[in-house]
Design an enzyme around this catalytic site. Structure first.
Site: not given
Length: 431
Positions: A264, A279, A351, A354, A394
Site C-alpha cells: 500500500r 503502518r 486495529e 476489519s 500488527r
C-alpha cells in the site's frame, strides 16, 4: 456498484445514505444521465422494430408489384441504419457516464450500521482479556520499535537503506516469528472450514475494479510499468476467483483464506504511525473471504468476526470489537466490525482486523451470481464478505509488546511454540 434500478426508485434513501457517509452525491446528475440512457434505449428499440417491420414488408411489396413503395422502404431501412448508429452512440455515452458516476459511489450502509461522523462515533461492542499492568510488575513496557532492535530481530535503518521509509527487516527469530504467525493463522482458519489459496501478488485492473479498489483508490496502489498492480490485500484475489461465474446455492457459503504479502502506498497517511511496523508499505496478512446467500450474509459476518477473534484469544492478546459508523466504514462495505488489539506503546487499542459484509456491491462489479432453482428462476448476485485474519505485522507487534519481560526478553505464546521450533523465549541475538 449500486443497482441502477434501486437508485432510480430510492433517490431520497440514497441521498440520505451518502449524506451519512459524507460521500458526494448528485441526484440530479444521476437522474439526467439515467433519463438520457433510458430515452436512447427506447429510441433504439423503436428504430429496430421499425427496421424489422419494413424489412419484412419489402418482400411482400415486391411480390405485389409495388416497386416504388419497396424502394422507399429500402431507403428508410438504410436511413434507420444511420439513425441507429447515432442513437447507439448516445446510449453508450450515457451508459459510460452513468457507470463512471456509480463507480465512484460507495455502498449503502446496512440499517444496523450506526450513524456517525468518524471513528469517534464507533460504538464498542465487547472486550476480551485484560491488559497487563507492567507497573505492578515493576518495570516499564517498551514499544516494539525499541524492543525489536534491542533483541536483534528488527532492523528499521537497514530496511530504509534497502528500499525507503516505511520498510523494515526482520532477522533471526523475528523472521521465524513472522513465519510462525502466518502458518498458525492459516492452519487455524483451515481447521474451521476455510479453503486455503495461494494467490498472485499482482492483479490486473479488472480484478481491482471488481473489489472497488479501482477506479477511486488508484493513488493507494503500487502500479507496474506493465499495467499490473501489487495487491493491497488478498481480498482482491479471493473475491475475484469466481468473477463472471454463476455458483450453486447448495455450495454457499464458500469460505476462503489466503496468506499474501500486501502493498500500500499509504498516500493519505503522512505523519500517522511513522514508528514501528504498524503502518508500512509492505506487510503480511492472512485474509478471509466468503461468498454468501443474501439472507445468510450478516450471520456469516458474525461468524467471520468470531474466527478473527479466535486467533487473538488463542494468542492471549486483549482486544475489543467496535462497530464502524456510517462515516467510517470502507467504500465497499455495508457493515463493518473492527477488532482492535491492545498495544502498550499506544496505551490503547489499535486495529488489527476489519471484517465487512459488502452485500452485492462487489458482486455486481465482478459479475458473481448464484442459482437456486428451488427458490427463484434465473440467477442473482451473491453477497461477498471479507476480513483480516489477521494482519501479521500488527500481530507481531502485539505479541512482542504484550509478552515482554523485565529482562528484555519476550515469551513466546504457547500456541506459537511448535511453529517456532520449540523456542519458548526470544532472547537478544545479533541481527
Amino acid at each position: 456498484m449500486l443497482d441502477i434500478k434501486f437508485v432510480r426508485e430510492n433517490l431520497d434513501a440514497v441521498a440520505e445514505a451518502m449524506k451519512n457517509r459524507h460521500a458526494p452525491w448528485d441526484s440530479a446528475a444521476f437522474s439526467e444521465l439515467d433519463e438520457a440512457r433510458r430515452e436512447a434505449i427506447q429510441q433504439e428499440e423503436a428504430l429496430q422494430a421499425e427496421r424489422n417491420a419494413l424489412s419484412k414488408s419489402i418482400g411482400q411489396m415486391m411480390s405485389q408489384g409495388k416497386k416504388d413503395e419497396a424502394a422507399a422502404a429500402k431507403e428508410r431501412v438504410s436511413a434507420i441504419k444511420d439513425e441507429l448508429a447515432t442513437v447507439a452512440a448516445r446510449r453508450e455515452e450515457a451508459d459510460t457516464a452513468l457507470r463512471d458516476l456509480l463507480m465512484h459511489v460507495p455502498n449503502m450502509p446496512d440499517a444496523s450500521t450506526p450513524v456517525g461522523d468518524d471513528e469517534n462515533d464507533n460504538p464498542e461492542v465487547r472486550r476480551w482479556g485484560t491488559p497487563r499492568d507492567f507497573a505492578a510488575e515493576g518495570f516499564e513496557a517498551k514499544a516494539h520499535w525499541d524492543l525489536g532492535p534491542e533483541l536483534g530481530i528488527m532492523d528499521f535503518e537497514r530496511g530504509v537503506k534497502l528500499a525507503e521509509s516505511r520498510f523494515y527487516l526482520l532477522g533471526g527469530l523475528g523472521a521465524r516469528l513472522e513465519r510462525a504467525l502466518i502458518n498458525f493463522m492459516a492452519d487455524t482458519h483451515t481447521s474451521r472450514g476455510y479453503k486455503e489459496w495461494w494467490c498472485p501478488a499482482l492483479a490486473n485492473a479488472n480484478t481491482l475494479t471488481g473489489t472497488a479498489q479501482l477506479p477511486k483508490f488508484e493513488e493507494d496502489l503500487f502500479k507496474t510499468t506493465g499495467g499490473l498492480y501489487l495487491i493491497p490485500t488478498a481480498e482482491v484475489q479471493l473475491t475475484n476467483i469466481h468473477a463472471g461465474e454463476v455458483l450453486d446455492a447448495d455450495k454457499l457459503p464458500l469460505k476462503y483464506c489466503a496468506f499474501t504479502p500486501c502493498f500500500r502506498e499509504e498516500a493519505g497517511s503522512a505523519g500517522r504511525d511513522t514508528r514501528g511496523i504498524i503502518r508500512v508499505h509492505q506487510f503480511s496478512k492472512v485474509e478471509m473471504v466468503k461468498y454468501a446467500k443474501p439472507e445468510e450474509a450478516f450471520d456469516d459476518l458474525e461468524s467471520m468476526v468470531a474466527d478473527a477473534e479466535n486467533i487473538l484469544q488463542l494468542l492471549g492478546l486483549p482486544y475489543r470489537v467496535i462497530s464502524l459508523c456510517t462515516g467510517d466504514i470502507g467504500f465497499s462495505s455495508a457493515k463493518t466490525y473492527d477488532l482492535e488489539v491492545w498495544l502498550p506503546c499506544y496505551d490503547g487499542y489499535k486495529e488489527i482486523s476489519s471484517c465487512s459484509c459488502c452485500t452485492d456491491f462487489q458482486a455486481r462489479r465482478a459479475n458473481i451470481k448464484y442459482r437456486d432453482p428451488e427458490h427463484f428462476k434465473g440467477s442473482r448476485y451473491v453477497y461477498t464478505l471479507n476480513g483480516s485474519g489477521l494482519a501479521v505485522g500488527r500481530t507481531m507487534a502485539a505479541v512482542i509488546e504484550n509478552y515482554q519481560n523485565a529482562d528484555g526478553t519476550v515469551t513466546v505464546p504457547d500456541v506459537l511454540v511448535p511453529y517456532m521450533g520449540g523456542v519458548t523465549v526470544i532472547k537478544p541475538e545479533e541481527l
